[in-house]
Design a protein around this motif. Structure first.
Motif, mmCIF file in Angstrom:
data_model
loop_
_atom_site.group_PDB
_atom_site.id
_atom_site.type_symbol
_atom_site.label_atom_id
_atom_site.label_comp_id
_atom_site.label_asym_id
_atom_site.label_seq_id
_atom_site.Cartn_x
_atom_site.Cartn_y
_atom_site.Cartn_z
ATOM 1 N N ALA A 191 0.828 -1.205 0.000
ATOM 2 C CA ALA A 191 0.000 0.000 0.000
ATOM 3 C C ALA A 191 0.862 1.255 0.000
ATOM 4 O O ALA A 191 0.544 2.237 -0.685
ATOM 5 C CB ALA A 191 -0.933 -0.011 1.202
ATOM 6 N N PRO A 235 -5.222 2.429 -6.395
ATOM 7 C CA PRO A 235 -5.751 1.505 -5.395
ATOM 8 C C PRO A 235 -4.758 0.399 -5.054
ATOM 9 O O PRO A 235 -3.823 0.115 -5.797
ATOM 10 C CB PRO A 235 -6.990 0.925 -6.087
ATOM 11 N N CYS A 236 -4.976 -0.231 -3.899
ATOM 12 C CA CYS A 236 -4.214 -1.405 -3.493
ATOM 13 C C CYS A 236 -5.199 -2.369 -2.854
ATOM 14 O O CYS A 236 -5.970 -1.982 -1.964
ATOM 15 C CB CYS A 236 -3.108 -1.029 -2.507
ATOM 16 N N PHE A 237 -5.198 -3.626 -3.304
ATOM 17 C CA PHE A 237 -6.203 -4.598 -2.894
ATOM 18 C C PHE A 237 -5.534 -5.942 -2.674
ATOM 19 O O PHE A 237 -4.691 -6.367 -3.462
ATOM 20 C CB PHE A 237 -7.260 -4.716 -3.999
ATOM 21 N N PHE A 285 -2.091 -11.117 -3.621
ATOM 22 C CA PHE A 285 -2.436 -10.029 -4.525
ATOM 23 C C PHE A 285 -2.783 -10.554 -5.911
ATOM 24 O O PHE A 285 -2.298 -11.610 -6.325
ATOM 25 C CB PHE A 285 -1.278 -9.036 -4.635
ATOM 26 N N ASN A 290 -5.740 -5.962 -11.280
ATOM 27 C CA ASN A 290 -6.975 -5.191 -11.339
ATOM 28 C C ASN A 290 -7.548 -5.301 -12.751
ATOM 29 O O ASN A 290 -6.937 -4.862 -13.721
ATOM 30 C CB ASN A 290 -6.704 -3.723 -11.004
ATOM 31 N N TRP A 338 -11.427 -1.265 -7.583
ATOM 32 C CA TRP A 338 -10.726 -2.515 -7.889
ATOM 33 C C TRP A 338 -11.718 -3.584 -8.300
ATOM 34 O O TRP A 338 -12.786 -3.722 -7.716
ATOM 35 C CB TRP A 338 -9.952 -2.998 -6.665
ATOM 36 N N SER A 341 -11.141 -9.642 2.074
ATOM 37 C CA SER A 341 -10.255 -8.730 1.358
ATOM 38 C C SER A 341 -9.771 -7.612 2.266
ATOM 39 O O SER A 341 -10.315 -7.363 3.345
ATOM 40 C CB SER A 341 -10.988 -8.118 0.157
ATOM 41 N N HIS A 344 -8.256 -3.467 1.528
ATOM 42 C CA HIS A 344 -7.914 -2.490 0.499
ATOM 43 C C HIS A 344 -7.540 -1.156 1.123
ATOM 44 O O HIS A 344 -7.835 -0.872 2.281
ATOM 45 C CB HIS A 344 -9.037 -2.334 -0.533
ATOM 46 N N HIS A 369 -7.392 2.921 1.641
ATOM 47 C CA HIS A 369 -7.988 4.250 1.559
ATOM 48 C C HIS A 369 -6.886 5.263 1.862
ATOM 49 O O HIS A 369 -6.407 5.329 2.999
ATOM 50 C CB HIS A 369 -9.103 4.430 2.596
ATOM 51 N N ASP A 426 -17.823 0.905 -1.147
ATOM 52 C CA ASP A 426 -17.336 -0.279 -0.439
ATOM 53 C C ASP A 426 -18.496 -1.124 0.072
ATOM 54 O O ASP A 426 -18.481 -2.356 -0.033
ATOM 55 C CB ASP A 426 -16.459 0.118 0.750
ATOM 56 N N ASN A 459 -13.982 -7.912 5.582
ATOM 57 C CA ASN A 459 -13.595 -6.847 4.660
ATOM 58 C C ASN A 459 -12.833 -5.800 5.473
ATOM 59 O O ASN A 459 -13.417 -5.118 6.310
ATOM 60 C CB ASN A 459 -14.829 -6.218 4.022
#
Length: 209
Positions: A36, A50-52, A71, A74, A105, A129, A131, A133, A157, A169
């Motif tokens: 992230a 984004p990072c997920f 990971f 996307n 994502w 998951s 992710h 912010h 979300d 989540n």
């Protein structure tokens, strides 16, 4: 990844799913924070970056033990299903900001299958998951100044959490203050109720991360 309709309500902090908790591996969290932070460094007013990640682990005694973060790619712009979902549902419902192809994502289905097989090999389950912010109200365009993000789920979300149906989540809020990065994390269930979250510490002699 499929998404269903969502109720227009937010998770009430007073209603916590106390019968369940998320116990997060310190090592797994560090893996996500590192990824992230790398994405955060590349954020511009035009690219939220984004990072997920997908959470792998097990359930035990009413708790979810998160052991790994995996990971994937996307598919926000490459998947026909994703493009249709954004065009017909997400942008009309959540605003023109989601026309930005870098925002949000959509996990590549091939990567989800790969991660699922990886989980099987490790004797784990896909729990949910995590992710990123970022402090987009500082980094983004002027139009975002009045809409700060946090470790709470956004309306978008909530739509995704309810549609995916995963039990966990996690939202990671990352910001730069006084030259350093700081983060907070919070966990939410599939109905957008907050889950107690604890990070397992590494102690000398411990064999678990």
């Amino acid at each position: 990844m499929t998404m269903a309709s969502v109720l227009d309500v937010r998770g009430d902090p007073a209603r916590v799913a106390e019968d369940r908790s998320v116990l997060f591996s310190e090592t797994a969290l560090e893996v996500f924070i590192e990824a992230a932070a790398a994405e955060y460094a590349s954020i511009t007013p035009d690219e939220p970056r984004p990072c997920f990640g997908v959470l792998l682990g097990t359930g035990a005694d009413g708790s979810y033990l998160v052991e790994r973060v995996e990971f994937g790619r996307n598919a926000r712009t490459t998947s026909p299903a994703a493009r249709q979902e954004f065009e017909t549902t997400i942008v009309p419902r959540f605003g023109s900001a989601y026309e930005n192809p870098v925002r949000a994502w959509w996990l590549d289905p091939a990567d989800l299958l790969r991660i699922s097989r990886r989980a099987d090999d490790l004797g784990c389950d896909i729990l949910g998951s995590i992710h990123l912010h970022p402090d987009w109200h500082r980094l983004g365009p002027e139009s975002e100044r009045h809409r700060p993000l946090s470790d709470r789920p956004s309306a978008m979300d909530e739509y995704v959490f309810r549609g995916c149906g995963w039990p966990i989540n996690v939202v990671c809020y990352l910001e730069k203050r006084h030259g350093d990065l700081y983060y907070s994390i919070a966990a939410w269930d599939g109905a957008c109720l907050p889950l107690p979250l604890r990070v397992r510490t590494t102690v000398p002699g411990s064999r678990r991360g």
